[in-house]
Design a protein around this motif. Sequence first.
Motif, PDB file in Angstrom:
ATOM      1  N   VAL A   1       0.850  -1.186   0.000  1.00  0.00           N
ATOM      2  CA  VAL A   1       0.000   0.000   0.000  1.00  0.00           C
ATOM      3  C   VAL A   1       0.891   1.243   0.000  1.00  0.00           C
ATOM      4  O   VAL A   1       1.881   1.321   0.729  1.00  0.00           O
ATOM      5  CB  VAL A   1      -0.918   0.019   1.240  1.00  0.00           C
ATOM      6  CG1 VAL A   1      -1.679   1.327   1.328  1.00  0.00           C
ATOM      7  CG2 VAL A   1      -1.885  -1.149   1.188  1.00  0.00           C
ATOM      8  N   SER A   2       0.537   2.196  -0.824  1.00  0.00           N
ATOM      9  CA  SER A   2       1.232   3.476  -0.884  1.00  0.00           C
ATOM     10  C   SER A   2       0.418   4.519  -0.134  1.00  0.00           C
ATOM     11  O   SER A   2      -0.781   4.669  -0.404  1.00  0.00           O
ATOM     12  CB  SER A   2       1.428   3.901  -2.342  1.00  0.00           C
ATOM     13  OG  SER A   2       1.951   5.204  -2.417  1.00  0.00           O
ATOM     14  N   LEU A   3       1.076   5.211   0.805  1.00  0.00           N
ATOM     15  CA  LEU A   3       0.399   6.266   1.558  1.00  0.00           C
ATOM     16  C   LEU A   3       1.069   7.601   1.277  1.00  0.00           C
ATOM     17  O   LEU A   3       2.291   7.690   1.196  1.00  0.00           O
ATOM     18  CB  LEU A   3       0.421   5.987   3.056  1.00  0.00           C
ATOM     19  CG  LEU A   3      -0.497   4.855   3.508  1.00  0.00           C
ATOM     20  CD1 LEU A   3       0.303   3.632   3.872  1.00  0.00           C
ATOM     21  CD2 LEU A   3      -1.355   5.303   4.688  1.00  0.00           C
ATOM     22  N   SER A   4       0.255   8.620   1.124  1.00  0.00           N
ATOM     23  CA  SER A   4       0.753   9.975   0.926  1.00  0.00           C
ATOM     24  C   SER A   4      -0.091  10.927   1.756  1.00  0.00           C
ATOM     25  O   SER A   4      -1.264  10.648   2.047  1.00  0.00           O
ATOM     26  CB  SER A   4       0.718  10.367  -0.549  1.00  0.00           C
ATOM     27  OG  SER A   4      -0.592  10.218  -1.087  1.00  0.00           O
TER      28      SER A   4
ATOM     29  N   VAL B   1      -6.580  -4.345   4.332  1.00  0.00           N
ATOM     30  CA  VAL B   1      -5.182  -4.382   4.738  1.00  0.00           C
ATOM     31  C   VAL B   1      -5.110  -4.243   6.251  1.00  0.00           C
ATOM     32  O   VAL B   1      -5.614  -3.257   6.814  1.00  0.00           O
ATOM     33  CB  VAL B   1      -4.378  -3.247   4.061  1.00  0.00           C
ATOM     34  CG1 VAL B   1      -2.927  -3.269   4.536  1.00  0.00           C
ATOM     35  CG2 VAL B   1      -4.455  -3.366   2.549  1.00  0.00           C
ATOM     36  N   ASP B   2      -4.501  -5.217   6.900  1.00  0.00           N
ATOM     37  CA  ASP B   2      -4.377  -5.182   8.353  1.00  0.00           C
ATOM     38  C   ASP B   2      -3.635  -3.921   8.796  1.00  0.00           C
ATOM     39  O   ASP B   2      -2.605  -3.556   8.218  1.00  0.00           O
ATOM     40  CB  ASP B   2      -3.623  -6.420   8.851  1.00  0.00           C
ATOM     41  CG  ASP B   2      -4.442  -7.695   8.725  1.00  0.00           C
ATOM     42  OD1 ASP B   2      -5.675  -7.589   8.598  1.00  0.00           O
ATOM     43  OD2 ASP B   2      -3.835  -8.786   8.756  1.00  0.00           O
ATOM     44  N   PHE B   3      -4.157  -3.273   9.814  1.00  0.00           N
ATOM     45  CA  PHE B   3      -3.542  -2.119  10.472  1.00  0.00           C
ATOM     46  C   PHE B   3      -3.511  -0.854   9.612  1.00  0.00           C
ATOM     47  O   PHE B   3      -2.918   0.142  10.022  1.00  0.00           O
ATOM     48  CB  PHE B   3      -2.110  -2.439  10.934  1.00  0.00           C
ATOM     49  CG  PHE B   3      -2.000  -3.700  11.749  1.00  0.00           C
ATOM     50  CD1 PHE B   3      -2.699  -3.836  12.944  1.00  0.00           C
ATOM     51  CD2 PHE B   3      -1.212  -4.755  11.316  1.00  0.00           C
ATOM     52  CE1 PHE B   3      -2.599  -5.004  13.692  1.00  0.00           C
ATOM     53  CE2 PHE B   3      -1.117  -5.925  12.058  1.00  0.00           C
ATOM     54  CZ  PHE B   3      -1.804  -6.053  13.242  1.00  0.00           C
ATOM     55  N   LEU B   4      -4.176  -0.861   8.454  1.00  0.00           N
ATOM     56  CA  LEU B   4      -4.159   0.339   7.611  1.00  0.00           C
ATOM     57  C   LEU B   4      -4.845   1.506   8.312  1.00  0.00           C
ATOM     58  O   LEU B   4      -4.401   2.650   8.216  1.00  0.00           O
ATOM     59  CB  LEU B   4      -4.832   0.049   6.266  1.00  0.00           C
ATOM     60  CG  LEU B   4      -4.917   1.237   5.289  1.00  0.00           C
ATOM     61  CD1 LEU B   4      -3.527   1.794   4.985  1.00  0.00           C
ATOM     62  CD2 LEU B   4      -5.630   0.829   4.002  1.00  0.00           C
ATOM     63  N   HIS B   5      -5.917   1.225   9.023  1.00  0.00           N
ATOM     64  CA  HIS B   5      -6.622   2.284   9.736  1.00  0.00           C
ATOM     65  C   HIS B   5      -5.706   2.933  10.769  1.00  0.00           C
ATOM     66  O   HIS B   5      -5.643   4.164  10.880  1.00  0.00           O
ATOM     67  CB  HIS B   5      -7.860   1.704  10.420  1.00  0.00           C
ATOM     68  CG  HIS B   5      -8.594   2.676  11.281  1.00  0.00           C
ATOM     69  ND1 HIS B   5      -8.383   2.760  12.637  1.00  0.00           N
ATOM     70  CD2 HIS B   5      -9.528   3.623  10.989  1.00  0.00           C
ATOM     71  CE1 HIS B   5      -9.162   3.714  13.151  1.00  0.00           C
ATOM     72  NE2 HIS B   5      -9.860   4.244  12.172  1.00  0.00           N
TER      73      HIS B   5
END
Length: 388
Positions: A214-217, A303-307
């Motif tokens: 996962v890409s986060l910005s 996705v686990d733990f994304l939150h």
Amino acid sequence: MPDGEKHLTVTILSAVSEIEAAEWDACAGTDNPFIRHAFVDAMERSGSACSRTGWLPRHLAVRDGEGRLLAAAPLYLKSHSFGEYVFDWSWAQAYERAGGKYYPKLQCAVPFTPVTGPRLLVHPAEDGQRLRRVLASSMIDLARRLGVSSAHVTFPTEAEYDGLGEAGYLQRLGSQYHWRNQGYGSFEDFLGQLSSRKRKQIRKERDAVARSGVSLSTLVGGDVKARHWDVFHAFYQATVDRKWGRAYVNRAFFEELSASVLADSVVLVWAEADGEPLGAAFNMLGADTLYGRTWGGGGGRQVDFLHFEACYYRALDFAIAHGLARVEAGAQGEHKVSRGYLPVPTYSAHWIADPGLAEPVARYLAHERAMVAEDMAEQAMEGPFRKG
């Protein structure tokens, strides 16, 4: 109008737009984005807070003999208790079982926003104590004139809370979970202050998201485009639907916000994988605080733990990088304690017309205040930070 205040004029307004933004903000200040004229106006113009949704504006404006705005308060006539985060449903049910009519009621608040901040807004050049008394008594006068059951002030500052208690309002204590920046130079500095077990757990959660692809910005101000709001609002709606909640804010609100002077205060943490959006966390930036507001997730992939990563850890990254004093992650959520968000008090004040309801509520609140204070102390002692 109380004795000695006859030269002041208190006006009831049907929209915050009836006051010039510069006048309102001169009283509200600019540190807290939610009490700014632009935020309240976006709520009302978008139709998120209006008579149709049960939030009929009845704002107070106090002017002197020359027409200058000295004080104001965001006030609504409400037909329900949704979107307040200080729960009085049991009071309403008890009163109506006894034959009373609890709704409508007056609510001094920022709609759908459980963030502590000024509610009795006074120009800094004026006598704040005196004008806050005028606003407090004017709410009671209006409640009596309208024949409503009660007037409530939610998430005021501690000083306002104390003054409202002196004015005869019942006092209620609550709590939230906030993170405080102890001068950390990096996220690792923060982790170094935690117990070994908590530190390992957070690293495990962040590593799991990093390995997921996962890409986060973090998008700030003008980086947030209409297409982001389209996706975010759809995710927000989907999240509300899954949890059997109620979507308080409509898509038009975000459009109004982006077109206002608060556009640069928007901080949106965006998550996607292979070009597919998976979720986003909406934050607002204040003078020294990042306020976490809403999470929306609805992509096809879980996705686990994304939150936790998007809502909590990226918020801490942002706060550390920008030298902010704290992060407020919204209402509720004891799981935040293990992630470094410790309990802090929140306040509300309540005037109830009928002594038959006011007296048992007062007894209940005295007991509740003691329980909340005890619970906060226990949670702070059990927090994730290394002892000693």
